[in-house]
Design an enzyme around this catalytic site. Sequence first.
Site, PDB file in Angstrom:
ATOM      1  N   HIS A  68       0.858  -1.136   0.032  1.00 22.52           N
ATOM      2  CA  HIS A  68       0.215   0.081   0.049  1.00 22.52           C
ATOM      3  C   HIS A  68       0.974   1.332   0.123  1.00 22.52           C
ATOM      4  CE1 HIS A  68      -4.230  -1.231   0.423  1.00 22.52           C
ATOM      5  NE2 HIS A  68      -3.681  -2.365   0.665  1.00 22.52           N
ATOM      6  N   ASP A  69       2.103   1.331   0.641  1.00 22.48           N
ATOM      7  CA  ASP A  69       2.924   2.334   0.664  1.00 22.48           C
ATOM      8  C   ASP A  69       3.487   2.393  -0.630  1.00 22.48           C
ATOM      9  OD1 ASP A  69       4.307   4.694   1.795  1.00 22.48           O
ATOM     10  OD2 ASP A  69       6.160   3.210   1.717  1.00 22.48           O
ATOM     11  N   GLY A  74       6.135   5.219  -4.961  1.00 26.40           N
ATOM     12  CA  GLY A  74       7.180   4.377  -4.565  1.00 26.40           C
ATOM     13  C   GLY A  74       7.191   4.458  -3.169  1.00 26.40           C
ATOM     14  N   ASP A  76       7.942   5.427   0.125  1.00 28.00           N
ATOM     15  CA  ASP A  76       8.705   6.476   0.882  1.00 28.00           C
ATOM     16  C   ASP A  76       8.224   6.335   2.235  1.00 28.00           C
ATOM     17  OD1 ASP A  76       5.840   7.000   0.418  1.00 28.00           O
ATOM     18  OD2 ASP A  76       5.972   8.766  -0.869  1.00 28.00           O
TER      19      ASP A  76
END
Length: 104
Positions: A68-69, A74, A76
């Site tokens: 999910h991130d 990208g 981060d």
Amino acid sequence: MKVSATAVALAFALVLANFIDQSHRTLQEGFYKGKCNVNIEKIVFDIITPLVGQKPSITPTLLRMQFHDCFVNGCDATILLYGSSSEKIVIPNRSVRGYDVIDL
């Protein structure tokens, strides 16, 4: 306008290939070596390893959190930030678990 199944499959494959290529370039073992005064990978390993034994579901939970991130802009770590407009509170991310492990 009618879109063929081949065009949709090709578009999906291109998006997926781009995502895989970006993930491959940014994730590597030893990335932080020499960048921190501590061995951050060992610290994370020493925290996560016992948790996997106690709570086997933590591995897919953290992998999903990383997905999910990384999916949007990208890897981060913005999914970990608190705030009224953070990624953490966006509807698709509300079901993400594992913050209790990260926020130790």
